[in-house]
Scaffold this motif. Structure first.
Motif, PDB file in Angstrom:
ATOM      1  N   ASP A 130       0.833  -1.203   0.000  1.00  0.00           N
ATOM      2  CA  ASP A 130       0.000   0.000   0.000  1.00  0.00           C
ATOM      3  C   ASP A 130       0.871   1.258   0.000  1.00  0.00           C
ATOM      4  O   ASP A 130       2.104   1.189   0.016  1.00  0.00           O
ATOM      5  N   SER A 131       0.240   2.402  -0.042  1.00  0.00           N
ATOM      6  CA  SER A 131       0.953   3.670  -0.158  1.00  0.00           C
ATOM      7  C   SER A 131       1.809   3.986   1.066  1.00  0.00           C
ATOM      8  O   SER A 131       2.664   4.858   1.007  1.00  0.00           O
ATOM      9  N   LYS A 132       1.594   3.280   2.158  1.00  0.00           N
ATOM     10  CA  LYS A 132       2.408   3.469   3.366  1.00  0.00           C
ATOM     11  C   LYS A 132       3.566   2.479   3.425  1.00  0.00           C
ATOM     12  O   LYS A 132       4.310   2.456   4.388  1.00  0.00           O
ATOM     13  N   LEU A 162       1.257  -5.750  -6.732  1.00  0.00           N
ATOM     14  CA  LEU A 162       0.543  -4.480  -6.839  1.00  0.00           C
ATOM     15  C   LEU A 162       1.201  -3.479  -5.905  1.00  0.00           C
ATOM     16  O   LEU A 162       1.373  -3.768  -4.711  1.00  0.00           O
ATOM     17  N   ARG A 163       1.577  -2.343  -6.449  1.00  0.00           N
ATOM     18  CA  ARG A 163       2.137  -1.270  -5.631  1.00  0.00           C
ATOM     19  C   ARG A 163       1.200  -0.080  -5.743  1.00  0.00           C
ATOM     20  O   ARG A 163       1.094   0.540  -6.789  1.00  0.00           O
ATOM     21  N   LEU A 164       0.511   0.192  -4.659  1.00  0.00           N
ATOM     22  CA  LEU A 164      -0.479   1.270  -4.649  1.00  0.00           C
ATOM     23  C   LEU A 164       0.184   2.576  -4.240  1.00  0.00           C
ATOM     24  O   LEU A 164       0.829   2.653  -3.201  1.00  0.00           O
ATOM     25  N   ASP A 165       0.029   3.599  -5.089  1.00  0.00           N
ATOM     26  CA  ASP A 165       0.643   4.884  -4.775  1.00  0.00           C
ATOM     27  C   ASP A 165      -0.371   5.895  -4.287  1.00  0.00           C
ATOM     28  O   ASP A 165      -0.019   6.945  -3.799  1.00  0.00           O
ATOM     29  N   GLN A 166      -1.648   5.569  -4.430  1.00  0.00           N
ATOM     30  CA  GLN A 166      -2.691   6.461  -3.930  1.00  0.00           C
ATOM     31  C   GLN A 166      -3.866   5.579  -3.536  1.00  0.00           C
ATOM     32  O   GLN A 166      -4.247   4.675  -4.256  1.00  0.00           O
ATOM     33  N   THR A 167      -4.420   5.852  -2.391  1.00  0.00           N
ATOM     34  CA  THR A 167      -5.592   5.122  -1.961  1.00  0.00           C
ATOM     35  C   THR A 167      -6.621   6.095  -1.452  1.00  0.00           C
ATOM     36  O   THR A 167      -6.284   7.132  -0.894  1.00  0.00           O
ATOM     37  N   GLY A 168      -7.865   5.778  -1.682  1.00  0.00           N
ATOM     38  CA  GLY A 168      -8.945   6.632  -1.238  1.00  0.00           C
ATOM     39  C   GLY A 168      -9.769   5.932  -0.185  1.00  0.00           C
ATOM     40  O   GLY A 168      -9.289   5.012   0.473  1.00  0.00           O
ATOM     41  N   PRO A 169     -11.017   6.308  -0.039  1.00  0.00           N
ATOM     42  CA  PRO A 169     -11.892   5.670   0.937  1.00  0.00           C
ATOM     43  C   PRO A 169     -11.921   4.165   0.714  1.00  0.00           C
ATOM     44  O   PRO A 169     -11.963   3.697  -0.414  1.00  0.00           O
ATOM     45  N   GLY A 170     -11.876   3.435   1.805  1.00  0.00           N
ATOM     46  CA  GLY A 170     -11.962   1.986   1.699  1.00  0.00           C
ATOM     47  C   GLY A 170     -10.625   1.288   1.559  1.00  0.00           C
ATOM     48  O   GLY A 170     -10.554   0.111   1.304  1.00  0.00           O
ATOM     49  N   ARG A 171      -9.519   2.018   1.725  1.00  0.00           N
ATOM     50  CA  ARG A 171      -8.201   1.416   1.550  1.00  0.00           C
ATOM     51  C   ARG A 171      -8.038   0.153   2.387  1.00  0.00           C
ATOM     52  O   ARG A 171      -7.567  -0.856   1.932  1.00  0.00           O
ATOM     53  N   GLU A 172      -8.476   0.217   3.628  1.00  0.00           N
ATOM     54  CA  GLU A 172      -8.314  -0.932   4.514  1.00  0.00           C
ATOM     55  C   GLU A 172      -9.118  -2.125   4.009  1.00  0.00           C
ATOM     56  O   GLU A 172      -8.776  -3.260   4.256  1.00  0.00           O
ATOM     57  N   GLN A 173     -10.204  -1.869   3.294  1.00  0.00           N
ATOM     58  CA  GLN A 173     -11.056  -2.935   2.806  1.00  0.00           C
ATOM     59  C   GLN A 173     -10.459  -3.645   1.598  1.00  0.00           C
ATOM     60  O   GLN A 173     -10.795  -4.781   1.328  1.00  0.00           O
TER      61      GLN A 173
END
Length: 145
Positions: free
Chosen positions: A46-48, A132-143
């Motif tokens: 994830d982005s973190k 998968l390398r996520l550079d931006q996440t919005g609502p629901g990231r934890e889901q």
């Protein structure tokens, strides 16, 4: 120097990735898994920088079977600008990704890069590794995970 695969490898690799994504979108776990090697690895960063890794089809099946409830609906995986490199035995497919939850109010919840490593087994192309390398996440990231 960039490794350019045979011209027919490009549509074959793109079709394999697209079919795998469609099966996951439709919550068709058995079809989704049929596009992967028995010992495939799915990893998501994830982005973190936090990473989740699923090794082998059993672990990946658990992820896929519970994905719909975690994200609260269906999610489309839109991939763009695939780059295919490799040779007759191994290909890599890199593409930008946007994952969107589909429901009453669609929300883009992740963007990033998808990297697939494809190998030939018994004459067929299969995905051996998906990262998968996520550079931006919005609502629901934890889901998503």
């Amino acid at each position: 120097m960039i490794s350019m695969p045979h011209p027919l490898s490009y549509p074959v690799a793109c079709m394999l990735v697209a079919r795998a994504n469609l099966a996951l979108e439709q919550s068709d776990t058995s079809t989704w898994l049929s596009y992967f090697t028995a010992d495939a690895v799915l990893s998501m960063v994830d982005s973190k920088g936090e990473e989740r890794v699923y090794r082998g089809k059993r672990s990946m099946a658990t992820y896929a079977d519970h994905r719909r409830e975690r994200i609260g609906g269906f999610a489309h995986l839109w991939m763009n600008s695939p780059i295919v490199e490799g040779d007759a035995t191994q290909l890599s497919v890199r593409s930008l990704i946007v994952a969107t939850v589909i429901g009453t109010h669609p929300v883009n919840f992740a963007t990033g890069l998808c990297e697939d490593k494809l190998v030939r087994e018994d004459g067929a192309w299969l995905i051996a590794e998906r990262r998968l390398r996520l550079d931006q996440t919005g609502p629901g990231r934890e889901q998503v995970r």
